[in-house]
Design a protein around this motif. Structure first.
Motif, mmCIF file in Angstrom:
data_model
loop_
_atom_site.group_PDB
_atom_site.id
_atom_site.type_symbol
_atom_site.label_atom_id
_atom_site.label_comp_id
_atom_site.label_asym_id
_atom_site.label_seq_id
_atom_site.Cartn_x
_atom_site.Cartn_y
_atom_site.Cartn_z
ATOM 1 N N ALA A 1 0.847 -1.198 0.000
ATOM 2 C CA ALA A 1 0.000 0.000 0.000
ATOM 3 C C ALA A 1 0.881 1.245 0.000
ATOM 4 N N THR A 2 1.822 1.277 -0.914
ATOM 5 C CA THR A 2 2.798 2.366 -0.992
ATOM 6 C C THR A 2 2.877 2.893 -2.424
ATOM 7 N N PRO A 3 3.328 4.140 -2.586
ATOM 8 C CA PRO A 3 3.476 4.695 -3.947
ATOM 9 C C PRO A 3 4.408 3.860 -4.821
ATOM 10 N N GLU A 4 5.502 3.399 -4.256
ATOM 11 C CA GLU A 4 6.487 2.643 -5.036
ATOM 12 C C GLU A 4 5.899 1.328 -5.537
ATOM 13 N N ALA A 5 5.158 0.638 -4.685
ATOM 14 C CA ALA A 5 4.570 -0.649 -5.070
ATOM 15 C C ALA A 5 3.521 -0.466 -6.158
ATOM 16 N N LEU A 6 2.669 0.546 -6.023
ATOM 17 C CA LEU A 6 1.638 0.764 -7.033
ATOM 18 C C LEU A 6 2.250 1.214 -8.356
ATOM 19 N N ARG A 7 3.248 2.062 -8.295
ATOM 20 C CA ARG A 7 3.903 2.530 -9.528
ATOM 21 C C ARG A 7 4.465 1.342 -10.321
ATOM 22 N N ALA A 8 5.169 0.445 -9.630
ATOM 23 C CA ALA A 8 5.766 -0.717 -10.300
ATOM 24 C C ALA A 8 4.689 -1.673 -10.795
ATOM 25 N N HIS A 9 3.653 -1.879 -9.993
ATOM 26 C CA HIS A 9 2.590 -2.819 -10.373
ATOM 27 C C HIS A 9 1.814 -2.297 -11.571
ATOM 28 N N LEU A 10 1.503 -1.016 -11.590
ATOM 29 C CA LEU A 10 0.760 -0.434 -12.699
ATOM 30 C C LEU A 10 1.521 -0.593 -14.007
ATOM 31 N N LYS A 11 2.805 -0.293 -13.986
ATOM 32 C CA LYS A 11 3.610 -0.432 -15.203
ATOM 33 C C LYS A 11 3.648 -1.886 -15.676
ATOM 34 N N ALA A 12 3.835 -2.816 -14.726
ATOM 35 C CA ALA A 12 3.882 -4.232 -15.090
ATOM 36 C C ALA A 12 2.559 -4.699 -15.684
ATOM 37 N N GLU A 13 1.444 -4.212 -15.163
ATOM 38 C CA GLU A 13 0.134 -4.605 -15.673
ATOM 39 C C GLU A 13 -0.132 -4.005 -17.054
ATOM 40 N N ILE A 14 0.307 -2.781 -17.289
ATOM 41 C CA ILE A 14 0.173 -2.181 -18.622
ATOM 42 C C ILE A 14 0.953 -3.017 -19.638
ATOM 43 N N ASP A 15 2.170 -3.402 -19.261
ATOM 44 C CA ASP A 15 3.000 -4.222 -20.150
ATOM 45 C C ASP A 15 2.381 -5.597 -20.388
ATOM 46 N N LYS A 16 1.722 -6.144 -19.371
ATOM 47 C CA LYS A 16 1.102 -7.465 -19.489
ATOM 48 C C LYS A 16 -0.106 -7.431 -20.429
ATOM 49 N N TRP A 17 -0.960 -6.434 -20.274
ATOM 50 C CA TRP A 17 -2.219 -6.413 -20.994
ATOM 51 C C TRP A 17 -2.110 -5.881 -22.418
ATOM 52 N N SER A 18 -1.140 -5.045 -22.682
ATOM 53 C CA SER A 18 -1.046 -4.414 -23.998
ATOM 54 C C SER A 18 -1.020 -5.428 -25.152
ATOM 55 N N PRO A 19 -0.156 -6.452 -25.121
ATOM 56 C CA PRO A 19 -0.155 -7.402 -26.249
ATOM 57 C C PRO A 19 -1.413 -8.250 -26.315
ATOM 58 N N ILE A 20 -2.026 -8.556 -25.171
ATOM 59 C CA ILE A 20 -3.250 -9.361 -25.159
ATOM 60 C C ILE A 20 -4.391 -8.594 -25.815
#
Length: 326
Positions: free
Chosen positions: A298-317
């Motif tokens: 529940a921290t800015p750093e964790a959400l920032r990293a998770h959001l980027k990883a999820e964008i990268d995951k979903w974009s090709p799908i």
């Protein structure tokens, strides 16, 4: 022009009073608005209201929820992005915040650059369910049936960008089939047609399906976590039932407009960390088949990293599926 010593001191005092450090010390001194980009009564709204109450207790200020629904959550996100970055407007969104850049050809904001992350809040599993009389008995039979009859099977969802739409895309990609998808304007009508046998399958949040699963009104196959969930005993994980590595979490994050002072973000994040530890919040979320994240997420750093990883995951799908919204 003559400047007196007292005038200089007054100017200095005003500057200090307006500094971020002073501002953060006084923050918050009025009501905070939490924008939810969906209608009242849905899972995201319910989660947001739980968080608002618990965070408000820590901050010693009321946090009111403002529902700004429409366009798969993008109208509310745009509203939050335009808000004054003073800490008095915050924003809650689910995994759809990561998929919007790929689903929508033009967005009036950037999911990353228009917001300051405050922290992750919750994770929720989805479930793969079918009409009650669907022929496959378990996941193994289901996968075989879909591969042999892909042109005959319909897959419902609650509209472009909905959790059920995302889950359906990920499922079809993992199985290697293209089913006939049937979009609806919301979970309610999609579920009604599944219950009535007009469509065959749906992959949606356990929050929306658990009641129908426990009552036996739908046939449930699996959950989308890597492991089974306690609230749905007996349902296996897709990852261990023929689709290794399959995982979908309908996570929620909390954001503020870009430019919100760091000291204010830290206060909001601290309040969020309190909320995810709160026993009442945990109990209420469990009733929704939802888990609060660990406080260190529940921290800015964790959400920032998770959001980027999820964008990268979903974009090709999403690109492969050809699913877009104007």
């Amino acid at each position: 022009m003559k400047i007196t010593f007292s005038a200089t001191l007054a100017s200095l005092a005003l500057a200090l009073a307006a500094s971020p450090i002073s501002y953060a010390a006084d923050y918050p001194d009025k009501t905070i608005t939490m924008i939810v980009p969906f209608a009242a009564g849905g899972p995201t709204d319910t989660i947001a209201r739980l968080l608002a109450q618990a965070m408000g207790t820590t901050l010693k200020q009321q946090i009111i929820v403002e529902n700004v629904g429409g366009a798969g959550g993008t109208l509310g996100a745009a509203r939050a992005a335009r808000a004054t970055p003073d800490g008095y407007t915050i924003f809650v969104h689910h995994v759809g915040h990561a998929t919007a850049p790929s689903l929508y050809r033009k967005l009036p904001y950037s999911s990353i650059d228009s917001f300051e992350p405050i922290g992750l809040a919750t994770d929720a599993a989805s479930t793969l369910v079918a009409r009650k009389d669907f022929p496959a008995k378990d996941v193994g039979e289901l996968l075989a049936y879909l591969r042999a009859n892909k042109d005959k099977v319909t897959l419902a969802n609650a509209g472009v960008g909905a959790a059920s739409h995302l889950c359906g895309m990920l499922f079809m990609s993992a199985v290697g089939v293209e089913l006939t998808t049937v979009p609806y304007k919301g979970t309610g009508p999609a579920m009604n047609d599944l219950l009535g046998g007009q469509v065959d399958l749906m992959c949606d949040q356990a929050t929306n399906t658990m009641g129908h699963i426990t009552s036996g009104k739908v046939k449930a196959y699996a959950v989308t976590y890597k492991t089974p969930v306690a609230s749905l005993p007996g349902l296996p994980a897709l990852a261990s039932s023929g689709l290794p590595g399959f995982e979908l979490s309908v996570w929620h994050g909390v954001y503020a407009p870009k430019g919100t002072p760091k000291e204010v973000i830290n206060k909001l994040s601290g309040a969020l960390q309190y909320a995810v530890r709160d026993p009442n919040v945990k109990q209420r979320l469990a009733q929704l088949s939802t888990d609060p994240v660990a406080p260190n997420r529940a921290t800015p750093e964790a959400l920032r990293a998770h959001l980027k990883a999820e964008i990268d995951k979903w974009s090709p799908i999403i690109k492969k599926s050809g699913s877009y919204a104007e």
